[in-house]
Motif scaffolding. Sequence first.
Motif, PDB file in Angstrom:
ATOM      1  N   GLU A 144       0.835  -1.208   0.000  1.00  0.00           N
ATOM      2  CA  GLU A 144       0.000   0.000   0.000  1.00  0.00           C
ATOM      3  C   GLU A 144       0.869   1.258   0.000  1.00  0.00           C
ATOM      4  N   GLY A 145       1.942   1.229   0.770  1.00  0.00           N
ATOM      5  CA  GLY A 145       2.853   2.370   0.773  1.00  0.00           C
ATOM      6  C   GLY A 145       3.501   2.577  -0.584  1.00  0.00           C
ATOM      7  N   ALA A 146       3.839   1.471  -1.251  1.00  0.00           N
ATOM      8  CA  ALA A 146       4.428   1.577  -2.586  1.00  0.00           C
ATOM      9  C   ALA A 146       3.414   2.119  -3.585  1.00  0.00           C
ATOM     10  N   ARG A 147       2.148   1.723  -3.439  1.00  0.00           N
ATOM     11  CA  ARG A 147       1.119   2.243  -4.341  1.00  0.00           C
ATOM     12  C   ARG A 147       0.948   3.757  -4.155  1.00  0.00           C
ATOM     13  N   GLU A 148       0.950   4.217  -2.920  1.00  0.00           N
ATOM     14  CA  GLU A 148       0.839   5.657  -2.668  1.00  0.00           C
ATOM     15  C   GLU A 148       2.021   6.405  -3.274  1.00  0.00           C
ATOM     16  N   ALA A 149       3.215   5.831  -3.152  1.00  0.00           N
ATOM     17  CA  ALA A 149       4.401   6.468  -3.731  1.00  0.00           C
ATOM     18  C   ALA A 149       4.297   6.508  -5.252  1.00  0.00           C
ATOM     19  N   ALA A 150       3.784   5.424  -5.854  1.00  0.00           N
ATOM     20  CA  ALA A 150       3.624   5.384  -7.315  1.00  0.00           C
ATOM     21  C   ALA A 150       2.612   6.427  -7.771  1.00  0.00           C
ATOM     22  N   TRP A 151       1.504   6.512  -7.060  1.00  0.00           N
ATOM     23  CA  TRP A 151       0.491   7.487  -7.443  1.00  0.00           C
ATOM     24  C   TRP A 151       1.005   8.915  -7.264  1.00  0.00           C
ATOM     25  N   ALA A 152       1.768   9.165  -6.210  1.00  0.00           N
ATOM     26  CA  ALA A 152       2.324  10.501  -5.992  1.00  0.00           C
ATOM     27  C   ALA A 152       3.240  10.889  -7.147  1.00  0.00           C
ATOM     28  N   GLU A 153       4.042   9.936  -7.626  1.00  0.00           N
ATOM     29  CA  GLU A 153       4.934  10.222  -8.749  1.00  0.00           C
ATOM     30  C   GLU A 153       4.143  10.501 -10.019  1.00  0.00           C
ATOM     31  N   VAL A 154       3.115   9.697 -10.272  1.00  0.00           N
ATOM     32  CA  VAL A 154       2.288   9.900 -11.459  1.00  0.00           C
ATOM     33  C   VAL A 154       1.565  11.239 -11.390  1.00  0.00           C
ATOM     34  N   SER A 155       1.000  11.563 -10.234  1.00  0.00           N
ATOM     35  CA  SER A 155       0.250  12.810 -10.109  1.00  0.00           C
ATOM     36  C   SER A 155       1.149  14.022 -10.291  1.00  0.00           C
ATOM     37  N   ARG A 156       2.392  13.933  -9.820  1.00  0.00           N
ATOM     38  CA  ARG A 156       3.327  15.041 -10.038  1.00  0.00           C
ATOM     39  C   ARG A 156       3.615  15.225 -11.527  1.00  0.00           C
ATOM     40  N   ASN A 157       3.801  14.120 -12.222  1.00  0.00           N
ATOM     41  CA  ASN A 157       4.067  14.209 -13.661  1.00  0.00           C
ATOM     42  C   ASN A 157       2.870  14.781 -14.413  1.00  0.00           C
ATOM     43  N   ASP A 159       0.536  16.750 -13.155  1.00  0.00           N
ATOM     44  CA  ASP A 159       0.416  18.167 -12.803  1.00  0.00           C
ATOM     45  C   ASP A 159       1.435  19.009 -13.553  1.00  0.00           C
ATOM     46  N   ARG A 160       2.680  18.492 -13.663  1.00  0.00           N
ATOM     47  CA  ARG A 160       3.718  19.230 -14.377  1.00  0.00           C
ATOM     48  C   ARG A 160       3.357  19.380 -15.860  1.00  0.00           C
ATOM     49  N   THR A 161       2.831  18.313 -16.459  1.00  0.00           N
ATOM     50  CA  THR A 161       2.445  18.372 -17.868  1.00  0.00           C
ATOM     51  C   THR A 161       1.309  19.354 -18.102  1.00  0.00           C
ATOM     52  N   ALA A 167      -0.595  26.483 -19.729  1.00  0.00           N
ATOM     53  CA  ALA A 167      -0.123  27.736 -19.137  1.00  0.00           C
ATOM     54  C   ALA A 167      -0.788  28.925 -19.828  1.00  0.00           C
ATOM     55  N   ARG A 168      -1.318  29.844 -19.055  1.00  0.00           N
ATOM     56  CA  ARG A 168      -1.952  31.063 -19.573  1.00  0.00           C
ATOM     57  C   ARG A 168      -1.360  32.255 -18.848  1.00  0.00           C
ATOM     58  N   PRO A 169      -1.013  33.313 -19.569  1.00  0.00           N
ATOM     59  CA  PRO A 169      -0.404  34.483 -18.927  1.00  0.00           C
ATOM     60  C   PRO A 169      -1.268  35.078 -17.830  1.00  0.00           C
ATOM     61  N   ASP A 170      -2.586  35.093 -18.022  1.00  0.00           N
ATOM     62  CA  ASP A 170      -3.450  35.732 -17.034  1.00  0.00           C
ATOM     63  C   ASP A 170      -3.589  34.918 -15.759  1.00  0.00           C
TER      64      ASP A 170
END
Length: 230
Positions: A144-157, A159-161, A167-170
């Motif tokens: 379960e801890g590994a799954r949370e770590a995997a999801w955290a990595e995916v969600s960061r990617n 979010d970054r994408t 991206a919008r200037p306003d």
Amino acid sequence: MAEHPNRDAPAAGRGGFGASGRRAKVADMVSEGLYVAAAATRLALKNRILVDILAQGGDFDVTHFVPEAREILLTLAEEADQDAQRMRDGRKLASRRFSDSDGTHDYRSRDVRNLRRRERQSQRVAKELRARAADDVQLRTLVEGAREAAWAEVSRNIDRTLRIEAARPDLEPDYAKLRDARMQSLRLVDLPRLAAHRRRNEQGAAGELHDQEVTDRPRTVGGIDLSELE
């Protein structure tokens, strides 16, 4: 383990470092070893989850990864046993040596106590890892801890994408300030560099044209075109 024992550790009964102090220190080292082993297990499981679920499109099931978690823990336990054996062999050899040490792993008789402590530490780590490998609750917790770590990595990617693509200037509070800086960099750095590059290209082209003209000019001797004699 692989590192050299602490030669400067005080002996029992000196400086307030007695049997209870040694037990506390060994317990701390065992806890640290177990923490590192748990982190390594979660990392390996996280990578496996990312491959199986994302790359291969499978569904997450805790029970699917429990055997792998058990195998990783048993492998780490075997490594701890090997460390204990190395400390045991080093201790036996060091007990017969009384001269000065020639290197980090060149143990001497004064290292015997610390080597024994390191041996006990590795033995306790191996024992605890095997106990955890036999506990399904512990194994599921690791997965379960590994799954949370995997999801955290995916969600960061993700979010970054999204931040890059949407991206919008306003929506950026510092856009105006950053825009001024980018425009100044464009004027002071990029445009002069582009102009210099263009001048070099133009000069190079002019030189090549001049060389071609010289080459194509008829060869004459005494006003006679030598090419007409060929």
